[in-house]
Design a protein around this motif. Sequence first.
Motif, PDB file in Angstrom:
ATOM      1  N   ASP A  38       0.645  -1.203  -0.082  1.00 37.31           N
ATOM      2  CA  ASP A  38      -0.077   0.095   0.568  1.00 37.31           C
ATOM      3  C   ASP A  38       0.865   0.875   0.195  1.00 37.31           C
ATOM      4  N   LYS A  39       1.784   1.200   0.590  1.00 37.63           N
ATOM      5  CA  LYS A  39       2.361   2.353   0.507  1.00 37.63           C
ATOM      6  C   LYS A  39       3.207   2.779  -0.666  1.00 37.63           C
ATOM      7  N   CYS A  40       3.973   1.854  -1.034  1.00 41.07           N
ATOM      8  CA  CYS A  40       4.423   2.310  -2.137  1.00 41.07           C
ATOM      9  C   CYS A  40       3.623   2.506  -3.177  1.00 41.07           C
ATOM     10  N   LEU A  41       1.985   2.029  -3.784  1.00 42.85           N
ATOM     11  CA  LEU A  41       1.851   2.683  -4.622  1.00 42.85           C
ATOM     12  C   LEU A  41       0.847   3.475  -4.474  1.00 42.85           C
ATOM     13  N   PHE A  42       0.694   4.257  -2.596  1.00 37.25           N
ATOM     14  CA  PHE A  42       0.143   5.080  -2.954  1.00 37.25           C
ATOM     15  C   PHE A  42       2.026   5.908  -3.151  1.00 37.25           C
ATOM     16  N   ILE A  62       3.769   5.972  -5.945  1.00 38.19           N
ATOM     17  CA  ILE A  62       3.043   5.917  -7.093  1.00 38.19           C
ATOM     18  C   ILE A  62       2.074   6.998  -7.481  1.00 38.19           C
ATOM     19  N   VAL A  63       1.249   6.409  -7.093  1.00 36.09           N
ATOM     20  CA  VAL A  63       0.447   7.283  -7.742  1.00 36.09           C
ATOM     21  C   VAL A  63       0.264   8.635  -6.862  1.00 36.09           C
ATOM     22  N   CYS A  64       0.938   9.024  -5.926  1.00 34.78           N
ATOM     23  CA  CYS A  64       1.332  10.445  -5.443  1.00 34.78           C
ATOM     24  C   CYS A  64       2.195  10.858  -6.743  1.00 34.78           C
ATOM     25  N   VAL A  65       3.327  10.687  -6.866  1.00 33.45           N
ATOM     26  CA  VAL A  65       4.079  11.078  -7.529  1.00 33.45           C
ATOM     27  C   VAL A  65       3.644  11.765  -9.074  1.00 33.45           C
ATOM     28  N   VAL A  66       2.512  10.726  -9.551  1.00 29.52           N
ATOM     29  CA  VAL A  66       2.182  10.661 -10.879  1.00 29.52           C
ATOM     30  C   VAL A  66       1.225  11.598 -11.118  1.00 29.52           C
ATOM     31  N   LEU A  67      -0.040  11.836  -9.942  1.00 30.80           N
ATOM     32  CA  LEU A  67      -0.928  12.696  -9.771  1.00 30.80           C
ATOM     33  C   LEU A  67      -0.319  14.157  -9.735  1.00 30.80           C
ATOM     34  N   ASN A  68       0.694  14.440  -9.068  1.00 31.51           N
ATOM     35  CA  ASN A  68       1.890  15.305  -8.860  1.00 31.51           C
ATOM     36  C   ASN A  68       2.611  16.143  -9.972  1.00 31.51           C
ATOM     37  N   LYS A  69       2.244  15.252 -11.309  1.00 33.23           N
ATOM     38  CA  LYS A  69       2.659  16.200 -12.264  1.00 33.23           C
ATOM     39  C   LYS A  69       1.490  15.373 -13.813  1.00 33.23           C
ATOM     40  N   MET A  70       0.327  15.455 -12.760  1.00 37.16           N
ATOM     41  CA  MET A  70      -0.833  15.976 -13.805  1.00 37.16           C
ATOM     42  C   MET A  70      -1.758  17.309 -13.802  1.00 37.16           C
ATOM     43  N   PRO A  71      -2.863  17.469 -14.643  1.00 38.28           N
ATOM     44  CA  PRO A  71      -3.583  18.035 -14.309  1.00 38.28           C
ATOM     45  C   PRO A  71      -4.359  17.892 -13.825  1.00 38.28           C
ATOM     46  N   SER A  72      -5.183  18.037 -13.676  1.00 34.60           N
ATOM     47  CA  SER A  72      -6.299  17.637 -12.439  1.00 34.60           C
ATOM     48  C   SER A  72      -7.324  17.935 -14.023  1.00 34.60           C
ATOM     49  N   LEU A  73      -8.322  16.601 -12.999  1.00 32.23           N
ATOM     50  CA  LEU A  73     -10.044  17.149 -14.255  1.00 32.23           C
ATOM     51  C   LEU A  73     -10.861  17.224 -13.378  1.00 32.23           C
ATOM     52  N   TYR A  74     -11.877  17.952 -12.791  1.00 31.87           N
ATOM     53  CA  TYR A  74     -13.056  17.624 -11.963  1.00 31.87           C
ATOM     54  C   TYR A  74     -13.870  17.583 -12.436  1.00 31.87           C
ATOM     55  N   SER A  75     -14.799  16.817 -12.077  1.00 34.48           N
ATOM     56  CA  SER A  75     -17.056  16.767 -12.138  1.00 34.48           C
ATOM     57  C   SER A  75     -17.331  16.511 -10.713  1.00 34.48           C
ATOM     58  N   LEU A 135       3.423   6.579 -15.340  1.00 35.68           N
ATOM     59  CA  LEU A 135       3.458   5.429 -13.884  1.00 35.68           C
ATOM     60  C   LEU A 135       4.845   5.071 -14.374  1.00 35.68           C
ATOM     61  N   PRO A 136       5.566   4.907 -15.555  1.00 35.92           N
ATOM     62  CA  PRO A 136       6.808   4.066 -15.350  1.00 35.92           C
ATOM     63  C   PRO A 136       7.895   4.959 -14.457  1.00 35.92           C
ATOM     64  N   ILE A 137       7.511   6.035 -14.889  1.00 37.62           N
ATOM     65  CA  ILE A 137       8.832   6.710 -14.610  1.00 37.62           C
ATOM     66  C   ILE A 137       8.617   7.049 -12.731  1.00 37.62           C
ATOM     67  N   ALA A 138       7.642   7.048 -12.263  1.00 35.03           N
ATOM     68  CA  ALA A 138       6.993   7.718 -10.831  1.00 35.03           C
ATOM     69  C   ALA A 138       7.818   5.904 -10.486  1.00 35.03           C
ATOM     70  N   ILE A 139       6.563   4.452 -10.734  1.00 36.50           N
ATOM     71  CA  ILE A 139       7.627   3.127 -10.244  1.00 36.50           C
ATOM     72  C   ILE A 139       8.871   3.212 -10.205  1.00 36.50           C
ATOM     73  N   ASN A 140       9.390   3.929 -10.948  1.00 36.61           N
ATOM     74  CA  ASN A 140      11.210   3.597 -11.264  1.00 36.61           C
ATOM     75  C   ASN A 140      11.532   4.609  -9.919  1.00 36.61           C
ATOM     76  N   GLN A 141      11.159   5.782  -9.729  1.00 34.66           N
ATOM     77  CA  GLN A 141      11.890   6.695  -9.419  1.00 34.66           C
ATOM     78  C   GLN A 141      11.420   6.248  -7.695  1.00 34.66           C
ATOM     79  N   ILE A 142       9.949   5.557  -7.286  1.00 35.08           N
ATOM     80  CA  ILE A 142       9.698   4.709  -5.838  1.00 35.08           C
ATOM     81  C   ILE A 142      10.540   3.257  -6.002  1.00 35.08           C
ATOM     82  N   LYS A 143      10.377   2.814  -6.388  1.00 33.75           N
ATOM     83  CA  LYS A 143      11.731   1.799  -6.077  1.00 33.75           C
ATOM     84  C   LYS A 143      12.940   2.182  -5.726  1.00 33.75           C
TER      85      LYS A 143
END
Length: 89
Positions: free
Chosen positions: A29-33, A35-48, A76-84
Motif C-alpha cells: 500500500d505504501k509504495c502504491l500510494f 506512486i500514485v502521488c508522484v503521478v498525480l503531482n505531474k498531471m493536470p486535474s480533471l474535476y467533475s 506511471l513507469p517513471i514514478a515506479i522507477n523513482q519509488i523503487k
Amino acid sequence: EIVNLAEQAVYEELKALIKRADIEFCQCDKCLFDIVCVVLNKMPSLYSSSIADRAYPSSGFKADYEKIKALAATELPIAINQIKNRLHH
C-alpha cells in the motif's frame, strides 16, 4: 460530490499495468500510494461535480479524460522507477 477524475484515471492505469505485469515493483500500500502521488503531482486535474456528467460525458469531456489516461500511462513507469529507488519501508 466533487471528483478529480485524474485520480480515477491513474488508479485505472495502475491496475492495468499491474495486471499486465510488465514491470516488477513493490505493490504494498505504501509504495502504491507513493506512486500514485508522484503521478498525480505531474498531471493536470480533471474535476467533475455531476454524476450525470460522469455517466453521460460530452465528447469534449471524454477526450479530456482519454488525454489524462494517456498521460497517466506515460508517467506511471517513471514514478515506479523513482519509488523503487527510494523505498520508504
